[in-house]
Scaffold this motif. Sequence first.
Motif, PDB file in Angstrom:
ATOM      1  N   ILE A   1      -1.654 -14.633  -6.897  1.00  0.00           N
ATOM      2  CA  ILE A   1      -0.458 -14.902  -6.773  1.00  0.00           C
ATOM      3  C   ILE A   1       0.413 -13.500  -7.206  1.00  0.00           C
ATOM      4  CG2 ILE A   1       1.754 -16.229  -7.153  1.00  0.00           C
ATOM      5  CD1 ILE A   1      -0.248 -18.708  -6.966  1.00  0.00           C
ATOM      6  N   LEU A   2      -0.079 -13.268  -8.412  1.00  0.00           N
ATOM      7  CA  LEU A   2       0.615 -12.277  -9.304  1.00  0.00           C
ATOM      8  C   LEU A   2       0.612 -10.927  -8.651  1.00  0.00           C
ATOM      9  CD1 LEU A   2       2.278 -11.032 -11.664  1.00  0.00           C
ATOM     10  CD2 LEU A   2       0.152 -11.562 -12.714  1.00  0.00           C
ATOM     11  N   SER A   3      -0.795 -10.492  -8.325  1.00  0.00           N
ATOM     12  CA  SER A   3      -1.346  -9.311  -8.081  1.00  0.00           C
ATOM     13  C   SER A   3      -0.578  -8.426  -7.055  1.00  0.00           C
ATOM     14  CB  SER A   3      -3.100  -9.362  -7.672  1.00  0.00           C
ATOM     15  OG  SER A   3      -3.161 -10.282  -6.466  1.00  0.00           O
ATOM     16  N   ILE A   4      -0.269  -9.271  -5.772  1.00  0.00           N
ATOM     17  CA  ILE A   4       0.275  -8.543  -4.816  1.00  0.00           C
ATOM     18  C   ILE A   4       1.742  -7.913  -5.247  1.00  0.00           C
ATOM     19  CG2 ILE A   4       1.326  -8.699  -2.480  1.00  0.00           C
ATOM     20  CD1 ILE A   4      -0.953 -10.108  -1.615  1.00  0.00           C
ATOM     21  N   PRO A   5       2.604  -8.874  -5.894  1.00  0.00           N
ATOM     22  CA  PRO A   5       3.991  -8.381  -6.198  1.00  0.00           C
ATOM     23  C   PRO A   5       3.813  -7.338  -7.453  1.00  0.00           C
ATOM     24  CG  PRO A   5       3.935 -10.608  -6.311  1.00  0.00           C
ATOM     25  CD  PRO A   5       2.481 -10.290  -5.917  1.00  0.00           C
ATOM     26  N   LEU A   6       2.931  -7.589  -8.066  1.00  0.00           N
ATOM     27  CA  LEU A   6       2.699  -6.404  -9.350  1.00  0.00           C
ATOM     28  C   LEU A   6       2.085  -5.025  -8.841  1.00  0.00           C
ATOM     29  CD1 LEU A   6       2.807  -6.016 -12.210  1.00  0.00           C
ATOM     30  CD2 LEU A   6       0.489  -6.989 -12.684  1.00  0.00           C
ATOM     31  N   MET A   7       1.156  -5.410  -8.033  1.00  0.00           N
ATOM     32  CA  MET A   7       0.703  -3.889  -7.421  1.00  0.00           C
ATOM     33  C   MET A   7       1.433  -3.187  -6.654  1.00  0.00           C
ATOM     34  SD  MET A   7      -1.709  -4.087  -9.456  1.00  0.00           S
ATOM     35  CE  MET A   7      -2.416  -5.460 -10.393  1.00  0.00           C
ATOM     36  N   MET A   8       2.153  -4.062  -5.956  1.00  0.00           N
ATOM     37  CA  MET A   8       3.101  -3.414  -4.771  1.00  0.00           C
ATOM     38  C   MET A   8       4.323  -2.544  -5.734  1.00  0.00           C
ATOM     39  SD  MET A   8       1.859  -3.750  -2.010  1.00  0.00           S
ATOM     40  CE  MET A   8       3.143  -2.799  -1.159  1.00  0.00           C
ATOM     41  N   THR A   9       4.706  -3.200  -6.863  1.00  0.00           N
ATOM     42  CA  THR A   9       5.702  -2.636  -7.768  1.00  0.00           C
ATOM     43  C   THR A   9       5.150  -1.138  -8.168  1.00  0.00           C
ATOM     44  OG1 THR A   9       6.581  -4.874  -8.150  1.00  0.00           O
ATOM     45  CG2 THR A   9       7.406  -2.882  -9.713  1.00  0.00           C
ATOM     46  N   VAL A  10       3.858  -1.473  -8.780  1.00  0.00           N
ATOM     47  CA  VAL A  10       3.333  -0.400  -9.655  1.00  0.00           C
ATOM     48  C   VAL A  10       3.180   0.642  -8.506  1.00  0.00           C
ATOM     49  CG1 VAL A  10       1.293   0.389 -10.525  1.00  0.00           C
ATOM     50  CG2 VAL A  10       2.120  -1.550 -11.347  1.00  0.00           C
TER      51      VAL A  10
ATOM     52  N   TYR B   1       8.078 -18.787  -7.802  1.00  0.00           N
ATOM     53  CA  TYR B   1       6.954 -19.519  -8.011  1.00  0.00           C
ATOM     54  C   TYR B   1       6.843 -20.141  -9.403  1.00  0.00           C
ATOM     55  CZ  TYR B   1       2.345 -19.731  -9.777  1.00  0.00           C
ATOM     56  OH  TYR B   1       0.958 -20.191 -10.502  1.00  0.00           O
ATOM     57  N   VAL B   2       7.207 -19.078 -10.316  1.00  0.00           N
ATOM     58  CA  VAL B   2       7.187 -19.284 -11.887  1.00  0.00           C
ATOM     59  C   VAL B   2       8.406 -20.658 -11.927  1.00  0.00           C
ATOM     60  CG1 VAL B   2       7.810 -18.818 -14.055  1.00  0.00           C
ATOM     61  CG2 VAL B   2       6.634 -17.009 -12.603  1.00  0.00           C
ATOM     62  N   GLY B   3       9.406 -20.239 -11.439  1.00  0.00           N
ATOM     63  CA  GLY B   3      10.424 -21.460 -11.604  1.00  0.00           C
ATOM     64  C   GLY B   3       9.812 -22.974 -10.978  1.00  0.00           C
ATOM     65  N   VAL B   4       9.377 -22.834  -9.711  1.00  0.00           N
ATOM     66  CA  VAL B   4       8.751 -23.851  -9.016  1.00  0.00           C
ATOM     67  C   VAL B   4       7.803 -24.532 -10.108  1.00  0.00           C
ATOM     68  CG1 VAL B   4       7.418 -24.883  -7.240  1.00  0.00           C
ATOM     69  CG2 VAL B   4       9.376 -23.353  -6.670  1.00  0.00           C
ATOM     70  N   MET B   5       6.775 -23.831 -10.451  1.00  0.00           N
ATOM     71  CA  MET B   5       5.837 -24.405 -11.467  1.00  0.00           C
ATOM     72  C   MET B   5       6.313 -25.003 -12.665  1.00  0.00           C
ATOM     73  SD  MET B   5       2.742 -24.132 -10.134  1.00  0.00           S
ATOM     74  CE  MET B   5       1.967 -24.197 -12.076  1.00  0.00           C
ATOM     75  N   LEU B   6       7.356 -24.206 -13.344  1.00  0.00           N
ATOM     76  CA  LEU B   6       7.842 -24.688 -14.624  1.00  0.00           C
ATOM     77  C   LEU B   6       8.861 -26.103 -14.597  1.00  0.00           C
ATOM     78  CD1 LEU B   6       8.909 -21.483 -16.517  1.00  0.00           C
ATOM     79  CD2 LEU B   6       7.048 -22.695 -16.946  1.00  0.00           C
ATOM     80  N   PHE B   7       9.695 -25.952 -13.459  1.00  0.00           N
ATOM     81  CA  PHE B   7      10.638 -27.161 -13.294  1.00  0.00           C
ATOM     82  C   PHE B   7      10.228 -28.379 -12.299  1.00  0.00           C
ATOM     83  CE2 PHE B   7      12.802 -23.466 -14.764  1.00  0.00           C
ATOM     84  CZ  PHE B   7      13.479 -23.729 -15.885  1.00  0.00           C
TER      85      PHE B   7
END
Length: 350
Positions: A81-90, A339-345
Amino acid sequence: MILRIGFWFGVLLAAVFVAHWGAERLANPLKKLRRQWGITAVAGGTLIGLASASPEIGTNTVSAIQGVSGIGLGNMLGANILSIPLMMTVAYVATRKQNLSDDTSKSEQSSSGRADTAHNNHEQHRHERLLQVNQSAVTVLALPYLGIITLVAILTIPKPWRGLQPIDGTIMFLAYLIYAGQALVRGRQEGESVEWSAKEIGLAVAGVGALAVGAYFTVRATENLASLFGISNVIAGLFITATMSTTPEVFATWAVTRSGQVTSGATGVLTDNAVTMTLAFVPLALVTVTITDFQLYWVNLVFVAVMPIIYSTFLYWSQDESGFARWQVLVFILVYLGYVGVMLFGVLNI
């Protein structure tokens, strides 16, 4: 308490980097195989993915052996989940460099004319705030990866066979062979002669050993951190191990993209994720993993699928020049924050 948390975070960070050091020792031999077999950069990502995802395979194997398969399951989902947003940003930030060549390193350019054209193209893309990526990545890598995720959902979500079982591992292993095979066959061209040195082979062997050591301590550190924070192994895998395991990949994506190999840098994450959802799936399935929190599992699997869907949509519908605009890269980030918001709340109810 704080000292113990700091100690195990340090162990985790060191273990992840040891594992990725080992993976890097395997990367060069695989790159040489790509050149020797005449495989294009996009299709060759299936080979490089074996090296880049090998730490995840090792972590899942150790977690299965140690009886803490929840860590491996969380790491497998969270990292994808994290890898695509992170690598696209980098990759996007890396391509803002003024004298970056256009998806072709200087050593690969056959004439000064090609070098000038590549430079001019990149300056245009930089001015247009575009991360240029070869559009063939959609059909060669992204859509087959989505097929893999769909298969995982079919095998693990329906109630009669919910969870990861040995038969699922066999199916996912075959799925990887099909995924890699279609990419390699569709991306063949004339091969070239390469030389192999004893040092290179020795480093590859050392890399395998480093992977094993790094994977063992990654699991041990995560297990202890989960205990100290009072959280489940799955949550620890989702947010601790997965986040840390993407750190070395950030540096690799930055280096590859800055060298001018923009398509390779921006598509490598797809092959890495495909390997994670197939080969890294196998050791967990072999020991049988019961899904105790179904909501947590299906929510994460949905977001695992959402990321390549967005990737494919943006790239397929890109205009004159294929790639990702700055606002599209920001969408990846916003979706991950969602995603983080959905997971937390919504799932953990914090």
